[in-house]
Motif scaffolding. Structure first.
Motif, PDB file in Angstrom:
ATOM      1  N   ASP A 103       7.818  -2.654  -7.874  1.00 26.29           N
ATOM      2  CA  ASP A 103       6.805  -2.864  -6.795  1.00 26.29           C
ATOM      3  C   ASP A 103       5.684  -3.911  -7.556  1.00 26.29           C
ATOM      4  O   ASP A 103       4.844  -4.206  -6.986  1.00 26.29           O
TER       5      ASP A 103
ATOM      6  N   MET B  78       0.131   2.673  -0.069  1.00 23.89           N
ATOM      7  CA  MET B  78       1.396   2.554  -0.888  1.00 23.89           C
ATOM      8  C   MET B  78       1.741   3.790  -1.530  1.00 23.89           C
ATOM      9  O   MET B  78       1.117   4.069  -2.383  1.00 23.89           O
TER      10      MET B  78
ATOM     11  N   SER C 297       0.582   6.623  -5.942  1.00 24.32           N
ATOM     12  CA  SER C 297       0.142   5.720  -4.640  1.00 24.32           C
ATOM     13  C   SER C 297      -1.065   5.049  -5.021  1.00 24.32           C
ATOM     14  O   SER C 297      -1.851   5.228  -6.035  1.00 24.32           O
TER      15      SER C 297
ATOM     16  N   VAL D 187       3.188  -0.932 -11.794  1.00 26.64           N
ATOM     17  CA  VAL D 187       3.875   0.235 -11.794  1.00 26.64           C
ATOM     18  C   VAL D 187       4.585   0.381 -13.052  1.00 26.64           C
ATOM     19  O   VAL D 187       5.552  -0.042 -13.429  1.00 26.64           O
TER      20      VAL D 187
ATOM     21  N   ARG E 214       7.882   3.800   2.872  1.00 26.99           N
ATOM     22  CA  ARG E 214       6.785   4.193   1.630  1.00 26.99           C
ATOM     23  C   ARG E 214       5.476   3.487   1.758  1.00 26.99           C
ATOM     24  O   ARG E 214       4.483   3.977   1.430  1.00 26.99           O
ATOM     25  N   PHE E 215       5.353   2.171   2.461  1.00 29.97           N
ATOM     26  CA  PHE E 215       4.232   1.510   2.642  1.00 29.97           C
ATOM     27  C   PHE E 215       3.636   1.691   4.195  1.00 29.97           C
ATOM     28  O   PHE E 215       4.730   1.538   4.961  1.00 29.97           O
TER      29      PHE E 215
ATOM     30  N   LEU F 154       5.491   4.542  -5.338  1.00 35.63           N
ATOM     31  CA  LEU F 154       5.689   3.270  -5.991  1.00 35.63           C
ATOM     32  C   LEU F 154       6.696   3.251  -7.036  1.00 35.63           C
ATOM     33  O   LEU F 154       6.917   4.468  -7.729  1.00 35.63           O
TER      34      LEU F 154
END
Length: 122
Positions: A90, A83, A17, A120, A67-68, A86
């Motif tokens: 992304d 976020m 995150s 990520v 997710r966000f 991830l």
């Protein structure tokens, strides 16, 4: 002079995150719609999440929905993008922008930050 300043990017492992923040010195933050955009290598800039000045409307691209989370603190003149989950996909430069249409979240907002990199790793 209007400025848009992002912070909070970095390197994170898949599944992790990050929270991005954005402030807008010189702009009446509470009166403007705000948005988060990103541009991945070799791709066009895309709108991923936008929020109205009143916080009553939010928009999420399908790629980040669930997710966000976008939020704003008008008292602190700050926009956030939380976020979670991830993925390597992304990875991109993330931009904060001000003053556009939150309902369509197109990258035609008038005021832009310089961007903050999110990477990520798998």
């Amino acid at each position: 002079q209007v400025q848009v300043v992002e912070s909070g990017g970095g390197l994170v492992q898949a599944g992790g995150s990050l929270t991005l923040s954005c402030t807008t010195p010189g702009l009446n933050f509470a009166d403007v719609n705000m948005g988060w955009f990103r541009r991945a290598p070799g791709k066009e800039r895309e709108g991923i999440s936008c929020i109205s000045w009143s916080t009553l409307r939010t928009y999420y691209a399908d790629s980040v929905k669930g997710r966000f989370t976008i939020s704003r603190d008008n008292a602190q003149n700050t926009l956030f993008l939380h976020m979670n989950g991830l993925k390597p996909g992304d990875t991109a430069m993330y931009y904060c922008a001000a003053g556009g249409d939150d309902r369509t979240c197109r990258p035609d907002f008038p005021y832009w930050g310089q961007g903050t990199q999110v990477t990520v790793s798998s």
